[in-house]
Design an enzyme around this catalytic site. Structure first.
Site, short mmCIF file in Angstrom:
data_model
loop_
_atom_site.label_atom_id
_atom_site.label_comp_id
_atom_site.label_asym_id
_atom_site.label_seq_id
_atom_site.Cartn_x
_atom_site.Cartn_y
_atom_site.Cartn_z
N CYS A 27 0.80 -1.33 0.12
CA CYS A 27 -0.01 -0.06 -0.08
C CYS A 27 0.75 1.43 -0.10
O CYS A 27 0.61 2.40 -0.45
CB CYS A 27 -0.77 -0.09 1.30
SG CYS A 27 -2.06 -1.17 1.01
N CYS A 38 13.95 8.24 -7.23
CA CYS A 38 12.45 7.76 -6.97
C CYS A 38 12.10 8.51 -5.56
O CYS A 38 12.36 9.25 -5.11
CB CYS A 38 12.22 6.43 -7.05
SG CYS A 38 13.09 5.30 -6.13
#
Lengths: 483, 135
Positions: A289, A441
């Protein structure tokens, strides 16, 4: 010939309340046999069912332990005094199941649970079963929030919670047991406060620890039902296997983006999680998640399904979600159901189980550090401080951001160019002629993959930004929002 | 049947549990009938893992009986702590339990004394029954 036997306090009620007895016997064994034939109730406390002297019963002849003499064959002389000395021992561990008696409800509880009590399916019996029940909730996060809150409100007597995490701002969108003032507190403390506010009759047992193969059986032992609110595969397999080994129902739920799953595993004759998924997916294939996101209300729906199933199992009403795998799609607002059967070949709950104890689940799921050491050499890295120094020196560093566009909208490092990791192979031409490529990232995992890909494509000086934009925010520019 | 433990005695047990953490502590309870008048700290002599086990040596047991007899009291039971575990008897406690004795268990969570409970072995050795603790 008779000798004096000193009876220790706890055994006196079984020896005519006397502290000294005169008993015959040529040896210690003979004397104890005579003693226990005279006072039969002593026998079960001194001897095991197999007729051996219990390990925690010490027998002394005068001041010598018979273990250092001839044990039960030790010969006795007139005037010897024999002492039975208990060794008192014990310790923490799997607790003894207490006989369950239906606990009475106070007037306050009758009022509190009146909407349950007037339904014939629950009634006084069901509510007392809830009060006597012990449910363990793994995780005080997205799923754990509604599970713990509804079970507490419903009157489950004892609620165990395992978690070691701290409340973070990014939890509040879905973990409704915690509030804004709780950020930075232990989730267990915050959850405990909330549960006590909902229903002070609930006994909350908090375990601030990471669930592991070493502690799972011991932690689960005192509970009737385990509710799995974990978010990763190693723990999911661990919970499943521990539940099968202990014969305790595993009320399972999981969530990802807009989709949820729920089932009840590891009941007698029912299937387990491994009957459905014998092997975990390769590491990295199914994002968490934290990586893929999740709709905030989704754990609310799946968690309340888990709470419903736990209550049904306790009261013993309705059709439990055993042998059925429920899949919920929030975007289409649809529930689907898959039929599940216990797999006779299942390595844990099958007819010839090969997994008979808990294993190393990180290794099983391929995320163990051992598995990583055999991986190719780590990629070249740089730090956010070094990147800042290069920018300040005005060199020609090219900063490539391989996150998704929606992440780019949240925050960016100045001078970066966005090419999402998935698009990178087809957009390599845009990098022609670039030198000193630094790739970043969110935290450094996706960019490491990108660096590997770039180096194979000939960009040999590409390096990875350690810790990603999160490190940049922490150490260079705290004014940017963190996600 | 209840067990009478005055606040100073409870406090002494809590302090012992706190000082021994993360190990288990143990001690003897001396008094009359169901009333404890003294908690005697004893060393934990286990040669297993002391975070999860305790053992009162035979010599210490005899000392406790002697202390009780000399002051015309009796050995009422023993106390021990469960570091980071609930104050409920474990299977291990059951396997080693003696009848008649009161077993007081103190839970110590993250170094802080928590709940304190008392138990007595059932005569058939099948389980423990909770004993209400009164001041």
């Amino acid at each position: 010939m008779s000798n004096k036997v000193l009876i220790p306090t706890p055994l006196r009620p079984y020896a005519g309340k006397q502290d000294v007895l005169e008993v015959d016997g040529k040896t210690v064994g003979e004397l104890l046999a005579n003693l226990t034939s005279q006072y039969a109730d002593l026998r079960k406390h001194l001897y095991t069912e197999e007729g051996r002297l219990r390990g925690f019963v010490n027998v002394y002849v005068n001041d010598d332990d018979i273990r250092y003499l001839d044990r039960e064959q030790t010969l006795l002389k007139p005037g010897d005094t024999i002492s039975i000395v208990p060794s008192v021992a014990g310790g923490a561990g799997p607790v003894v199941a207490e006989p369950r008696t239906a606990p009475p409800l106070s007037n306050e509880e009758v009022q509190r649970y009146s909407r349950h009590l007037i339904m014939p399916e629950v009634g006084m019996d069901g509510q007392q079963k809830l009060k006597a029940a012990r449910v363990l909730c793994i995780g005080a996060g997205g799923l754990g929030s509604p599970v713990a809150m509804y079970l507490a409100a419903a009157g489950v007597g004892t609620l165990g919670m395992i978690d070691f995490d701290v409340v973070d701002f990014s939890n509040l969108q879905r973990q409704i047991i915690h509030g804004t003032p709780d950020v930075g507190r232990l989730k267990l403390q915050s959850a405990n406060d909330r549960i006590q506010a909902i229903n002070p009759n609930v006994q909350v047992e908090c375990y601030e620890t990471a669930l592991s193969s070493q502690n799972a059986l011991e932690l689960f032992e005192p509970y009737d039902i385990i509710v799995d609110g974990t978010d990763n595969f190693p723990t999911r397999y661990l919970v499943n296997d521990a539940c099968v080994l202990l014969g305790k129902p595993n009320v399972y739920g999981s969530i990802f983006r807009f989709e949820g799953q729920a089932s009840v595993f590891a009941t007698k004759d029912g299937p387990c999680y491994r009957c459905l998924y014998p092997e975990p997916p390769p590491p990295g294939l199914v994002p968490s998640c934290a990586e893929g996101g999740v709709l905030g209300v989704l754990p609310g729906i799946v968690g309340t399904i888990q709470a419903t199933e736990a209550i049904k199992l306790i009261i013993g009403v309705g059709e439990p979600l055993i042998g059925r795998f429920l899949i919920f799609d929030a975007l289409r607002m649809r529930f689907r159901e898959l039929r599940l059967r216990r797999d006779p070949e299942c390595p844990v709950c099958g007819d010839r189980p090969t997994v008979r104890e808990l294993i190393n689940y990180e290794q099983f799921c391929g995320v163990a550090p051992e598995a990583q050491t055999s991986a190719p050499a780590t990629v070249e890295e740089t730090t956010v401080e070094e990147l800042k120094r290069r920018f300040d020196a005005g060199d020609d560093t090219f900063l490539l951001d391989v996150r998704e566009p929606q992440e780019y909208q949240i925050c960016t490092i100045p001078r970066s160019t966005l090419i999402p990791l998935g698009d990178l192979p087809s957009r390599l031409s845009e990098l022609e002629g670039r030198r000193n490529i630094v790739v970043h990232c969110k935290s450094g995992v996706r960019s490491a993959k990108a660096v590997k890909l770039l180096r194979e494509a000939g960009f040999v000086d590409a390096v990875n930004l350690q810790g990603g934009i999160l490190d940049w925010i922490d150490r260079i520019d705290p004014s940017l929002p963190k996600y | 049947m209840t067990l009478e433990l005055s606040e100073p005695i409870r406090e002494a047990i809590r302090r012992h549990g706190q000082a021994a953490y993360p190990h288990e502590c143990c001690g003897a309870l001396i008094g009359r009938g169901a009333r404890v008048t003294e908690a005697v700290t004893l060393p934990n002599t286990t040669d297993e893992e002391p975070r999860r086990r305790f053992l009162v040596s035979a010599a210490d047991y005899r000392l406790a009986e002697r202390l009780a007899a000399e002051s015309d009291r009796e050995l009422v039971g023993f106390y021990h702590s469960h570091p980071d575990h609930p104050a409920r008897p474990s299977q291990h406690d059951l396997a080693h339990a003696w009848p008649f004795f009161a077993y007081v268990i103190l839970s110590v969570r993250r170094g802080e004394p928590a709940e304190l409970t008392a138990w007595r072995l059932r005569d058939d050795r099948s389980t423990f029954d909770a004993v209400p603790v009164v001041a």
